[in-house]
Design an enzyme around this catalytic site. Structure first.
Site, PDB file in Angstrom:
ATOM      1  N   ARG A  89       0.815  -1.216   0.000  1.00 48.00           N
ATOM      2  CA  ARG A  89       0.000   0.000   0.000  1.00 48.00           C
ATOM      3  C   ARG A  89       0.840   1.254   0.000  1.00 48.00           C
ATOM      4  O   ARG A  89       0.288   2.361  -0.015  1.00 48.00           O
ATOM      5  CB  ARG A  89      -0.843  -0.012   1.248  1.00 48.00           C
ATOM      6  CG  ARG A  89      -2.283  -0.391   0.981  1.00 48.00           C
ATOM      7  CD  ARG A  89      -2.974  -0.269   2.296  1.00 48.00           C
ATOM      8  NE  ARG A  89      -4.364  -0.040   2.200  1.00 48.00           N
ATOM      9  CZ  ARG A  89      -5.284  -0.991   2.195  1.00 48.00           C
ATOM     10  NH1 ARG A  89      -4.939  -2.246   2.175  1.00 48.00           N
ATOM     11  NH2 ARG A  89      -6.550  -0.679   2.192  1.00 48.00           N
ATOM     12  N   ARG A 128     -22.292  -2.154   2.229  1.00 42.31           N
ATOM     13  CA  ARG A 128     -21.701  -3.257   2.974  1.00 42.31           C
ATOM     14  C   ARG A 128     -21.717  -3.020   4.487  1.00 42.31           C
ATOM     15  O   ARG A 128     -21.629  -3.976   5.261  1.00 42.31           O
ATOM     16  CB  ARG A 128     -20.258  -3.480   2.515  1.00 42.31           C
ATOM     17  CG  ARG A 128     -19.624  -4.689   3.171  1.00 42.31           C
ATOM     18  CD  ARG A 128     -18.229  -4.948   2.678  1.00 42.31           C
ATOM     19  NE  ARG A 128     -17.319  -3.884   3.057  1.00 42.31           N
ATOM     20  CZ  ARG A 128     -16.024  -3.902   2.764  1.00 42.31           C
ATOM     21  NH1 ARG A 128     -15.510  -4.897   2.074  1.00 42.31           N
ATOM     22  NH2 ARG A 128     -15.253  -2.920   3.143  1.00 42.31           N
ATOM     23  N   ARG A 134     -17.712  -3.643   9.883  1.00 40.71           N
ATOM     24  CA  ARG A 134     -16.414  -2.964   9.921  1.00 40.71           C
ATOM     25  C   ARG A 134     -16.603  -1.507  10.317  1.00 40.71           C
ATOM     26  O   ARG A 134     -17.346  -0.779   9.657  1.00 40.71           O
ATOM     27  CB  ARG A 134     -15.732  -3.055   8.543  1.00 40.71           C
ATOM     28  CG  ARG A 134     -15.043  -4.373   8.303  1.00 40.71           C
ATOM     29  CD  ARG A 134     -14.449  -4.508   6.915  1.00 40.71           C
ATOM     30  NE  ARG A 134     -13.570  -3.420   6.513  1.00 40.71           N
ATOM     31  CZ  ARG A 134     -12.785  -3.464   5.435  1.00 40.71           C
ATOM     32  NH1 ARG A 134     -12.765  -4.549   4.678  1.00 40.71           N
ATOM     33  NH2 ARG A 134     -12.034  -2.434   5.120  1.00 40.71           N
ATOM     34  N   ARG A 146     -10.405   6.920   3.465  1.00 37.53           N
ATOM     35  CA  ARG A 146      -9.714   5.733   2.931  1.00 37.53           C
ATOM     36  C   ARG A 146      -9.405   5.922   1.443  1.00 37.53           C
ATOM     37  O   ARG A 146      -8.329   5.541   0.980  1.00 37.53           O
ATOM     38  CB  ARG A 146     -10.581   4.483   3.125  1.00 37.53           C
ATOM     39  CG  ARG A 146     -10.627   4.021   4.588  1.00 37.53           C
ATOM     40  CD  ARG A 146     -11.835   3.149   4.881  1.00 37.53           C
ATOM     41  NE  ARG A 146     -11.871   1.915   4.131  1.00 37.53           N
ATOM     42  CZ  ARG A 146     -12.972   1.173   3.988  1.00 37.53           C
ATOM     43  NH1 ARG A 146     -14.115   1.555   4.559  1.00 37.53           N
ATOM     44  NH2 ARG A 146     -12.937   0.058   3.303  1.00 37.53           N
TER      45      ARG A 146
END
Ligand code: AP5
Ligand code: MG
Length: 191
Positions: A89, A128, A134, A146
């Site tokens: 990342r 989601r 989460r 993010r």
């Protein structure tokens, strides 16, 4: 051994597609996000230290994920290679991975980058949130963070891989099955 990076912003489908690709092509799927969530679920010290960073949508320190991958990379018995999901990342993680693989006579063979529109990413992650539990899916501001972190710190890896001739963009819009067919076409070429 053939090693793939499955790459793309949060919500681009890396996890969804990795599970299927790993099964179809007998690859070992390594997701640092899943490993970190497992540490949190198990209540380890490491998990406890990382959970607030993750719930803000920031990246955990490079050395944490590099160590996790290093600990797993020799366990490939019976598989055709690795499918790295959500790792690397940062450019520093990419260089560390390259070194680890080179030491074992391997390399990153292909970087498959899922291209998905911003609005579609947000829509998928918001949808989601209820199912995943989460914390980083629950707050739209964290979802945006993010995506911003991806653009700032992760996307530069594309240039790194382009220079090595392993960059492969893939249209990540459409149904899960259609995208799986596209990805399979690229993976097949290496196996
Ligand atoms: P990580 O777990 O890697 O999460 P992420 O990158 O934010 O990505 P997601 O897992 O949310 O998305 P995805 O691309 O896998 O999409 P998915 O298939 O799930 O990282 C979480 C955190 O851990 C980071 O923020 C960081 O703090 C830390 N971390 C992890 N690795 C790190 C590293 N290497 N260095 C530093 N920190 C690290 O799909 C999303 C949703 O969309 C699902 O509900 C799915 O069903 C749905 N969907 C998928 N495809 C489609 C489609 N075609 N149409 C409609 N819906 C779809
Ligand atoms: Mg994922």
């Amino acid at each position: 051994m053939v090693n793939f990076l499955i790459f793309g912003p949060p919500g681009s489908g890396k996890g969804t597609q990795s599970v299927r690709l790993a099964e179809k092509f007998n690859l070992t799927h390594l997701s640092t996000g899943d490993m970190l969530r497992a540490e949190i679920a198990a209540g380890t010290d490491l998990g406890t230290r990382m959970s607030s960073i993750m719930s803000r949508g920031e990246l955990v320190p490079d050395e944490v994920v590099i160590e996790m991958i290093a600990a797993r990379i020799d366990n490939t018995e019976g598989s055709e290679g690795f499918l790295f999901d959500g790792f690397p990342r940062t450019v520093a993680q990419t260089e560390a991975l390259e070194k680890m693989l080179n030491k074992r006579g391997m390399k990153i063979d292909s970087m498959l980058v899922l291209d998905v529109d911003h609005d579609e990413l947000v829509k998928r992650l918001v949808l989601r949130a209820d199912l995943s539990g989460r914390p980083d899916d629950r707050d739209p501001a964290v979802i945006e963070n993010r995506i911003d972190v991806y653009r700032a710190k992760t996307e530069p890896i594309i240039e790194f891989c382009r220079q090595r001739g392993i960059y492969q963009p893939v249209n990540g819009m459409g149904t899960i099955d259609d995208i799986f067919e596209r990805l399979s076409g690229f993976v097949k070429k290496f196996l």
